[in-house]
Design a protein around this motif. Structure first.
Motif, PDB file in Angstrom:
ATOM      1  N   LEU A  57       0.856  -1.185   0.000  1.00  0.00           N
ATOM      2  CA  LEU A  57       0.000   0.000   0.000  1.00  0.00           C
ATOM      3  C   LEU A  57       0.886   1.227   0.000  1.00  0.00           C
ATOM      4  O   LEU A  57       1.986   1.205   0.550  1.00  0.00           O
ATOM      5  N   THR A  58       0.393   2.283  -0.591  1.00  0.00           N
ATOM      6  CA  THR A  58       1.089   3.559  -0.527  1.00  0.00           C
ATOM      7  C   THR A  58       0.096   4.625  -0.110  1.00  0.00           C
ATOM      8  O   THR A  58      -1.092   4.537  -0.424  1.00  0.00           O
ATOM      9  N   ALA A  59       0.592   5.581   0.607  1.00  0.00           N
ATOM     10  CA  ALA A  59      -0.253   6.680   1.064  1.00  0.00           C
ATOM     11  C   ALA A  59       0.416   8.001   0.701  1.00  0.00           C
ATOM     12  O   ALA A  59       1.639   8.104   0.693  1.00  0.00           O
ATOM     13  N   ARG A  60      -0.421   8.950   0.384  1.00  0.00           N
ATOM     14  CA  ARG A  60       0.095  10.310   0.258  1.00  0.00           C
ATOM     15  C   ARG A  60       0.204  10.870   1.674  1.00  0.00           C
ATOM     16  O   ARG A  60      -0.487  10.416   2.574  1.00  0.00           O
ATOM     17  N   ARG A  61       1.045  11.821   1.845  1.00  0.00           N
ATOM     18  CA  ARG A  61       1.197  12.466   3.150  1.00  0.00           C
ATOM     19  C   ARG A  61       0.644  13.883   3.067  1.00  0.00           C
ATOM     20  O   ARG A  61       0.916  14.610   2.111  1.00  0.00           O
ATOM     21  N   THR A  62      -0.124  14.230   4.077  1.00  0.00           N
ATOM     22  CA  THR A  62      -0.630  15.592   4.150  1.00  0.00           C
ATOM     23  C   THR A  62       0.507  16.499   4.620  1.00  0.00           C
ATOM     24  O   THR A  62       1.581  16.025   4.991  1.00  0.00           O
ATOM     25  N   ALA A  63       0.266  17.790   4.641  1.00  0.00           N
ATOM     26  CA  ALA A  63       1.286  18.748   5.063  1.00  0.00           C
ATOM     27  C   ALA A  63       1.778  18.465   6.476  1.00  0.00           C
ATOM     28  O   ALA A  63       2.947  18.694   6.785  1.00  0.00           O
ATOM     29  N   ASN A  64       0.885  17.949   7.322  1.00  0.00           N
ATOM     30  CA  ASN A  64       1.301  17.654   8.696  1.00  0.00           C
ATOM     31  C   ASN A  64       1.741  16.196   8.872  1.00  0.00           C
ATOM     32  O   ASN A  64       1.889  15.721   9.984  1.00  0.00           O
ATOM     33  N   GLY A  65       1.950  15.481   7.756  1.00  0.00           N
ATOM     34  CA  GLY A  65       2.527  14.141   7.804  1.00  0.00           C
ATOM     35  C   GLY A  65       1.555  12.989   7.963  1.00  0.00           C
ATOM     36  O   GLY A  65       1.978  11.843   8.054  1.00  0.00           O
ATOM     37  N   GLN A  66       0.265  13.283   7.985  1.00  0.00           N
ATOM     38  CA  GLN A  66      -0.704  12.197   8.131  1.00  0.00           C
ATOM     39  C   GLN A  66      -0.874  11.452   6.813  1.00  0.00           C
ATOM     40  O   GLN A  66      -0.810  12.035   5.737  1.00  0.00           O
ATOM     41  N   ARG A  67      -1.099  10.146   6.953  1.00  0.00           N
ATOM     42  CA  ARG A  67      -1.334   9.319   5.769  1.00  0.00           C
ATOM     43  C   ARG A  67      -2.720   9.615   5.212  1.00  0.00           C
ATOM     44  O   ARG A  67      -3.678   9.745   5.959  1.00  0.00           O
ATOM     45  N   GLU A  68      -2.790   9.619   3.885  1.00  0.00           N
ATOM     46  CA  GLU A  68      -4.072   9.835   3.222  1.00  0.00           C
ATOM     47  C   GLU A  68      -4.178   8.850   2.053  1.00  0.00           C
ATOM     48  O   GLU A  68      -3.255   8.722   1.264  1.00  0.00           O
ATOM     49  N   TYR A  69      -5.292   8.152   2.014  1.00  0.00           N
ATOM     50  CA  TYR A  69      -5.522   7.113   0.998  1.00  0.00           C
ATOM     51  C   TYR A  69      -6.722   7.493   0.144  1.00  0.00           C
ATOM     52  O   TYR A  69      -7.617   8.204   0.582  1.00  0.00           O
ATOM     53  N   ASP A  70      -6.743   6.947  -1.075  1.00  0.00           N
ATOM     54  CA  ASP A  70      -7.897   7.157  -1.943  1.00  0.00           C
ATOM     55  C   ASP A  70      -8.644   5.832  -2.102  1.00  0.00           C
ATOM     56  O   ASP A  70      -8.310   4.836  -1.459  1.00  0.00           O
ATOM     57  N   GLU A  71      -9.637   5.812  -2.967  1.00  0.00           N
ATOM     58  CA  GLU A  71     -10.423   4.597  -3.179  1.00  0.00           C
ATOM     59  C   GLU A  71      -9.572   3.462  -3.734  1.00  0.00           C
ATOM     60  O   GLU A  71      -9.870   2.296  -3.494  1.00  0.00           O
ATOM     61  N   ASP A  72      -8.519   3.788  -4.481  1.00  0.00           N
ATOM     62  CA  ASP A  72      -7.622   2.735  -4.973  1.00  0.00           C
ATOM     63  C   ASP A  72      -6.959   2.006  -3.810  1.00  0.00           C
ATOM     64  O   ASP A  72      -6.728   0.799  -3.887  1.00  0.00           O
ATOM     65  N   GLY A  73      -6.646   2.728  -2.763  1.00  0.00           N
ATOM     66  CA  GLY A  73      -6.077   2.095  -1.571  1.00  0.00           C
ATOM     67  C   GLY A  73      -7.037   1.085  -0.977  1.00  0.00           C
ATOM     68  O   GLY A  73      -6.634  -0.003  -0.553  1.00  0.00           O
ATOM     69  N   LEU A  74      -8.306   1.436  -0.968  1.00  0.00           N
ATOM     70  CA  LEU A  74      -9.326   0.519  -0.458  1.00  0.00           C
ATOM     71  C   LEU A  74      -9.423  -0.714  -1.352  1.00  0.00           C
ATOM     72  O   LEU A  74      -9.546  -1.838  -0.871  1.00  0.00           O
ATOM     73  N   ARG A  75      -9.334  -0.502  -2.639  1.00  0.00           N
ATOM     74  CA  ARG A  75      -9.387  -1.610  -3.599  1.00  0.00           C
ATOM     75  C   ARG A  75      -8.183  -2.542  -3.422  1.00  0.00           C
ATOM     76  O   ARG A  75      -8.320  -3.776  -3.431  1.00  0.00           O
ATOM     77  N   LEU A  76      -6.996  -1.971  -3.262  1.00  0.00           N
ATOM     78  CA  LEU A  76      -5.805  -2.779  -3.026  1.00  0.00           C
ATOM     79  C   LEU A  76      -5.916  -3.544  -1.716  1.00  0.00           C
ATOM     80  O   LEU A  76      -5.569  -4.728  -1.636  1.00  0.00           O
ATOM     81  N   LEU A  77      -6.411  -2.878  -0.696  1.00  0.00           N
ATOM     82  CA  LEU A  77      -6.584  -3.524   0.601  1.00  0.00           C
ATOM     83  C   LEU A  77      -7.559  -4.696   0.496  1.00  0.00           C
ATOM     84  O   LEU A  77      -7.313  -5.768   1.052  1.00  0.00           O
ATOM     85  N   ALA A  78      -8.645  -4.519  -0.222  1.00  0.00           N
ATOM     86  CA  ALA A  78      -9.619  -5.601  -0.394  1.00  0.00           C
ATOM     87  C   ALA A  78      -8.966  -6.793  -1.088  1.00  0.00           C
ATOM     88  O   ALA A  78      -9.211  -7.951  -0.721  1.00  0.00           O
ATOM     89  N   GLU A  79      -8.134  -6.535  -2.075  1.00  0.00           N
ATOM     90  CA  GLU A  79      -7.440  -7.611  -2.795  1.00  0.00           C
ATOM     91  C   GLU A  79      -6.484  -8.346  -1.854  1.00  0.00           C
ATOM     92  O   GLU A  79      -6.463  -9.578  -1.808  1.00  0.00           O
ATOM     93  N   ILE A  80      -5.704  -7.595  -1.101  1.00  0.00           N
ATOM     94  CA  ILE A  80      -4.742  -8.192  -0.166  1.00  0.00           C
ATOM     95  C   ILE A  80      -5.471  -9.054   0.854  1.00  0.00           C
ATOM     96  O   ILE A  80      -5.098 -10.203   1.106  1.00  0.00           O
ATOM     97  N   ARG A  81      -6.524  -8.508   1.435  1.00  0.00           N
ATOM     98  CA  ARG A  81      -7.265  -9.234   2.482  1.00  0.00           C
ATOM     99  C   ARG A  81      -7.960 -10.471   1.917  1.00  0.00           C
ATOM    100  O   ARG A  81      -7.991 -11.515   2.558  1.00  0.00           O
ATOM    101  N   SER A  82      -8.497 -10.354   0.722  1.00  0.00           N
ATOM    102  CA  SER A  82      -9.173 -11.490   0.092  1.00  0.00           C
ATOM    103  C   SER A  82      -8.191 -12.642  -0.141  1.00  0.00           C
ATOM    104  O   SER A  82      -8.504 -13.804   0.130  1.00  0.00           O
ATOM    105  N   LEU A  83      -7.026 -12.318  -0.632  1.00  0.00           N
ATOM    106  CA  LEU A  83      -6.015 -13.340  -0.884  1.00  0.00           C
ATOM    107  C   LEU A  83      -5.470 -13.911   0.425  1.00  0.00           C
ATOM    108  O   LEU A  83      -5.250 -15.124   0.539  1.00  0.00           O
ATOM    109  N   ALA A  84      -5.269 -13.061   1.412  1.00  0.00           N
ATOM    110  CA  ALA A  84      -4.798 -13.539   2.715  1.00  0.00           C
ATOM    111  C   ALA A  84      -5.824 -14.484   3.343  1.00  0.00           C
ATOM    112  O   ALA A  84      -5.453 -15.480   3.971  1.00  0.00           O
ATOM    113  N   ASP A  85      -7.095 -14.190   3.140  1.00  0.00           N
ATOM    114  CA  ASP A  85      -8.153 -15.043   3.690  1.00  0.00           C
ATOM    115  C   ASP A  85      -8.130 -16.451   3.118  1.00  0.00           C
ATOM    116  O   ASP A  85      -8.608 -17.385   3.766  1.00  0.00           O
TER     117      ASP A  85
END
Length: 123
Positions: free
Chosen positions: A26-54
């Motif tokens: 997974l990759t995240a963009r960083r906000t100006a104050n350093g917080q991770r920020e994800y988009d819908e693609d991140g959710l899609r990648l996460l779903a793929e990872i979790r599905s395969l891990a399951d």
């Protein structure tokens, strides 16, 4: 979305997300104050990872599927490397099933022998 929202929507923990990020899954963009920020693609990648891990894939073995999605494919298994990963996993599962079947047969034999020894002798 922030890491907490992604974790909640993806059914996992922020700790797991940080770990996936450390592996480059997974990759995240960083906000100006350093917080991770994800988009819908991140959710899609996460779903793929979790599905395969399951279904028993190690995290590293999810990489071809993640890369396939990142390359713009609609499915993580649309790429040759993903198909190869499926083949490897299937061979691994077949080997495991064969070992389990052999163990089951040995236990069945031991049980039958034990039951025969317990039968009273008829004279």
């Amino acid at each position: 979305m922030r890491i907490g929202e992604l974790a909640q929507r993806g059914g996992t923990t922020t700790r797991a997300l940080r770990y996936y990020e450390s592996l480059g899954l997974l990759t995240a963009r960083r906000t100006a104050n350093g917080q991770r920020e994800y988009d819908e693609d991140g959710l899609r990648l996460l779903a793929e990872i979790r599905s395969l891990a399951d279904i028993g894939f190690a995290l590293e073995d999810t990489r071809p599927f993640v890369e396939c999605l990142r390359d713009g494919h609609t499915s993580g298994d649309a790429c040759p490397a993903s198909v190869a990963a499926y083949r490897r996993k299937l061979a691994e599962l077949d080997e495991c099933l064969a070992r389990l079947a052999a163990a089951r047969d040995r236990v069945r034999t031991q049980l039958e022998q034990a039951e025969q020894r317990r039968r009273p002798c008829a004279r």
